[in-house]
Design a protein around this motif. Structure first.
Motif, PDB file in Angstrom:
ATOM      1  N   SER A 179       0.841  -1.197   0.000  1.00  0.00           N
ATOM      2  CA  SER A 179       0.000   0.000   0.000  1.00  0.00           C
ATOM      3  C   SER A 179       0.875   1.246   0.000  1.00  0.00           C
ATOM      4  CB  SER A 179      -0.910   0.024   1.233  1.00  0.00           C
ATOM      5  OG  SER A 179      -1.815  -1.053   1.205  1.00  0.00           O
ATOM      6  N   LEU A 180       0.427   2.273  -0.714  1.00  0.00           N
ATOM      7  CA  LEU A 180       1.117   3.564  -0.740  1.00  0.00           C
ATOM      8  C   LEU A 180       0.172   4.655  -0.258  1.00  0.00           C
ATOM      9  CD1 LEU A 180       2.920   3.710  -4.239  1.00  0.00           C
ATOM     10  CD2 LEU A 180       3.702   2.623  -2.142  1.00  0.00           C
ATOM     11  N   SER A 181       0.745   5.661   0.389  1.00  0.00           N
ATOM     12  CA  SER A 181      -0.035   6.835   0.796  1.00  0.00           C
ATOM     13  C   SER A 181       0.757   8.097   0.494  1.00  0.00           C
ATOM     14  CB  SER A 181      -0.361   6.794   2.290  1.00  0.00           C
ATOM     15  OG  SER A 181      -1.176   5.694   2.599  1.00  0.00           O
ATOM     16  N   MET A 188      -3.329   4.130  -2.105  1.00  0.00           N
ATOM     17  CA  MET A 188      -3.299   3.148  -3.184  1.00  0.00           C
ATOM     18  C   MET A 188      -2.969   1.756  -2.649  1.00  0.00           C
ATOM     19  SD  MET A 188      -1.100   5.165  -6.073  1.00  0.00           S
ATOM     20  CE  MET A 188      -1.046   6.955  -6.091  1.00  0.00           C
ATOM     21  N   ARG A 189      -3.529   0.766  -3.311  1.00  0.00           N
ATOM     22  CA  ARG A 189      -3.137  -0.625  -3.086  1.00  0.00           C
ATOM     23  C   ARG A 189      -2.773  -1.213  -4.437  1.00  0.00           C
ATOM     24  NH1 ARG A 189      -8.004  -0.600  -0.100  1.00  0.00           N
ATOM     25  NH2 ARG A 189      -8.997  -2.067  -1.555  1.00  0.00           N
ATOM     26  N   GLY A 190      -1.738  -2.058  -4.461  1.00  0.00           N
ATOM     27  CA  GLY A 190      -1.327  -2.632  -5.725  1.00  0.00           C
ATOM     28  C   GLY A 190      -0.231  -3.659  -5.560  1.00  0.00           C
ATOM     29  N   MET A 191       0.369  -4.030  -6.685  1.00  0.00           N
ATOM     30  CA  MET A 191       1.414  -5.046  -6.715  1.00  0.00           C
ATOM     31  C   MET A 191       2.743  -4.388  -7.071  1.00  0.00           C
ATOM     32  SD  MET A 191      -0.620  -7.469  -5.932  1.00  0.00           S
ATOM     33  CE  MET A 191       0.427  -8.922  -6.048  1.00  0.00           C
ATOM     34  N   ILE A 192       3.828  -4.967  -6.523  1.00  0.00           N
ATOM     35  CA  ILE A 192       5.149  -4.359  -6.708  1.00  0.00           C
ATOM     36  C   ILE A 192       6.134  -5.371  -7.274  1.00  0.00           C
ATOM     37  CG2 ILE A 192       6.103  -4.860  -4.394  1.00  0.00           C
ATOM     38  CD1 ILE A 192       7.009  -1.815  -4.456  1.00  0.00           C
ATOM     39  N   ASP A 193       7.061  -4.873  -8.081  1.00  0.00           N
ATOM     40  CA  ASP A 193       8.097  -5.720  -8.658  1.00  0.00           C
ATOM     41  C   ASP A 193       9.331  -4.867  -8.944  1.00  0.00           C
ATOM     42  OD1 ASP A 193       9.262  -8.051  -9.530  1.00  0.00           O
ATOM     43  OD2 ASP A 193       7.633  -8.545 -10.917  1.00  0.00           O
ATOM     44  N   LYS A 194      10.452  -5.518  -9.204  1.00  0.00           N
ATOM     45  CA  LYS A 194      11.691  -4.802  -9.505  1.00  0.00           C
ATOM     46  C   LYS A 194      11.664  -4.266 -10.938  1.00  0.00           C
ATOM     47  CE  LYS A 194      14.714  -7.486  -6.427  1.00  0.00           C
ATOM     48  NZ  LYS A 194      15.817  -8.472  -6.380  1.00  0.00           N
ATOM     49  N   SER A 239       8.775  -1.001  -9.079  1.00  0.00           N
ATOM     50  CA  SER A 239       7.658  -0.515  -9.879  1.00  0.00           C
ATOM     51  C   SER A 239       6.350  -0.990  -9.251  1.00  0.00           C
ATOM     52  CB  SER A 239       7.795  -1.047 -11.307  1.00  0.00           C
ATOM     53  OG  SER A 239       6.682  -0.685 -12.080  1.00  0.00           O
ATOM     54  N   PHE A 240       5.518  -0.026  -8.875  1.00  0.00           N
ATOM     55  CA  PHE A 240       4.252  -0.315  -8.190  1.00  0.00           C
ATOM     56  C   PHE A 240       3.099  -0.044  -9.146  1.00  0.00           C
ATOM     57  CE2 PHE A 240       0.626   1.585  -5.912  1.00  0.00           C
ATOM     58  CZ  PHE A 240       0.301   0.584  -5.013  1.00  0.00           C
ATOM     59  N   GLU A 241       2.262  -1.054  -9.357  1.00  0.00           N
ATOM     60  CA  GLU A 241       1.104  -0.900 -10.240  1.00  0.00           C
ATOM     61  C   GLU A 241      -0.176  -1.015  -9.406  1.00  0.00           C
ATOM     62  OE1 GLU A 241      -0.858  -2.687 -14.368  1.00  0.00           O
ATOM     63  OE2 GLU A 241       1.049  -3.489 -13.625  1.00  0.00           O
ATOM     64  N   PRO A 242      -0.886   0.098  -9.214  1.00  0.00           N
ATOM     65  CA  PRO A 242      -2.071   0.067  -8.352  1.00  0.00           C
ATOM     66  C   PRO A 242      -3.294  -0.554  -9.023  1.00  0.00           C
ATOM     67  CG  PRO A 242      -1.744   2.272  -9.195  1.00  0.00           C
ATOM     68  CD  PRO A 242      -0.592   1.458  -9.691  1.00  0.00           C
ATOM     69  N   TYR A 243      -4.106  -1.199  -8.197  1.00  0.00           N
ATOM     70  CA  TYR A 243      -5.430  -1.654  -8.635  1.00  0.00           C
ATOM     71  C   TYR A 243      -6.523  -0.934  -7.843  1.00  0.00           C
ATOM     72  CZ  TYR A 243      -4.812  -4.749  -4.563  1.00  0.00           C
ATOM     73  OH  TYR A 243      -4.565  -5.241  -3.304  1.00  0.00           O
ATOM     74  N   TYR A 244      -6.096  -0.100  -6.885  1.00  0.00           N
ATOM     75  CA  TYR A 244      -7.044   0.706  -6.095  1.00  0.00           C
ATOM     76  C   TYR A 244      -6.399   2.054  -5.829  1.00  0.00           C
ATOM     77  CZ  TYR A 244      -9.929   2.380  -2.218  1.00  0.00           C
ATOM     78  OH  TYR A 244     -10.736   3.148  -1.412  1.00  0.00           O
ATOM     79  N   ILE A 245      -7.114   3.132  -6.137  1.00  0.00           N
ATOM     80  CA  ILE A 245      -6.640   4.495  -5.868  1.00  0.00           C
ATOM     81  C   ILE A 245      -7.797   5.303  -5.286  1.00  0.00           C
ATOM     82  CG2 ILE A 245      -5.633   6.595  -6.825  1.00  0.00           C
ATOM     83  CD1 ILE A 245      -4.528   4.968  -9.138  1.00  0.00           C
ATOM     84  N   GLU A 246      -7.541   5.910  -4.148  1.00  0.00           N
ATOM     85  CA  GLU A 246      -8.567   6.752  -3.512  1.00  0.00           C
ATOM     86  C   GLU A 246      -8.037   8.166  -3.338  1.00  0.00           C
ATOM     87  OE1 GLU A 246     -10.434   7.568   0.866  1.00  0.00           O
ATOM     88  OE2 GLU A 246     -10.047   5.460   0.356  1.00  0.00           O
ATOM     89  N   PHE A 247      -8.826   9.137  -3.780  1.00  0.00           N
ATOM     90  CA  PHE A 247      -8.490  10.546  -3.617  1.00  0.00           C
ATOM     91  C   PHE A 247      -9.345  11.138  -2.501  1.00  0.00           C
ATOM     92  CE2 PHE A 247      -7.621   9.407  -8.033  1.00  0.00           C
ATOM     93  CZ  PHE A 247      -6.318   9.866  -8.180  1.00  0.00           C
ATOM     94  N   GLU A 270     -11.349   1.493  -8.490  1.00  0.00           N
ATOM     95  CA  GLU A 270     -10.911   0.110  -8.284  1.00  0.00           C
ATOM     96  C   GLU A 270     -10.893  -0.604  -9.638  1.00  0.00           C
ATOM     97  OE1 GLU A 270     -11.775  -3.611  -5.239  1.00  0.00           O
ATOM     98  OE2 GLU A 270     -13.217  -1.972  -5.409  1.00  0.00           O
ATOM     99  N   LYS A 271      -9.737  -1.202  -9.948  1.00  0.00           N
ATOM    100  CA  LYS A 271      -9.572  -1.859 -11.248  1.00  0.00           C
ATOM    101  C   LYS A 271      -9.991  -3.325 -11.146  1.00  0.00           C
ATOM    102  CE  LYS A 271      -6.328  -1.756 -15.099  1.00  0.00           C
ATOM    103  NZ  LYS A 271      -4.936  -1.422 -15.516  1.00  0.00           N
TER     104      LYS A 271
END
Length: 201
Positions: free
Chosen positions: A85-87, A99-105, A165-173, A188-189
């Motif tokens: 998760s990112l804020s 944001m919530r999502g998946m992360i990879d190098k 590299s973080f790819e979100p599937y949820y973003i809240e403003f 929400e994706k």
């Protein structure tokens, strides 16, 4: 400003266009440390959640990119549990982005290009620091850094350092309001489609 977030390959997806708009507003109003984001990760071994601030360097299409030591605790947590998760909070506009999502190098090639463009001082610390490992004193940290600054090739990216590299599937403003009637707009994706909805404050 200490740093700025670089937006490139601009995504036409609505959440990312909104992210750029809110970022531009924060920069216009002179937000300090505009690139600071909180990253929370889960460690399955310790069954605990860890959070820390990092500097967001790029928003590349639909991915957010920052850099770190690949031997650090957070990097190992990312490997074990790729969902994070990112804020972001920009106080000058009273906007919070969650944001919530998946992360990879990121790729070694990408890391090498970025590393070569950085200052020698920044690179010396990236090379000299065995991030988050115990050390006898702060003086030892400084000494390791000074030794590296004098003796190492400071443009070659070490294998233990690079991007995430973080790819979100949820973003809240979240937009704060004086009367606490805060505006919360979420995306929400699901099956490659961004679903938009509002949340109560």
């Amino acid at each position: 400003f200490a740093s700025m977030i670089v937006f490139r390959n601009h995504s036409q997806e609505i959440p990312f266009k909104k992210l750029k708009t809110f970022y531009d507003e924060a920069v216009l109003k002179k937000q300090k440390i505009v690139e600071a984001i909180s990253v929370s990760s889960y460690c399955p071994k310790e069954k605990e959640v860890f959070s820390r601030y990092v500097n967001l360097k790029y928003v590349d299409s639909n991915k957010l990119i920052f850099f770190s030591n690949y031997n650090s605790p957070k990097a190992k947590q990312f490997e074990l549990h790729k969902q994070v998760s990112l804020s972001i909070f920009w106080n000058v506009t009273n906007v919070q982005i969650r944001m919530r999502g998946m992360i990879d190098k990121t790729s070694p090639e990408f890391n090498e290009v970025y590393f070569a463009a950085r200052s020698q001082e920044k690179n010396a610390l990236a090379i000299s620091s065995d991030q988050s490992k115990k050390i006898n004193s702060y003086d030892d940290v400084v000494q390791k850094y000074q030794n590296t600054l004098k003796s190492k090739d400071l443009k070659s990216c070490p294998s233990y350092w690079g991007g995430f590299s973080f790819e979100p599937y949820y973003i809240e403003f979240w937009q704060g309001h004086e009367s606490r009637i805060n505006k919360r707009l979420a995306y929400e994706k699901i099956s490659d489609v961004w679903n938009e909805y509002f949340l109560e404050p």
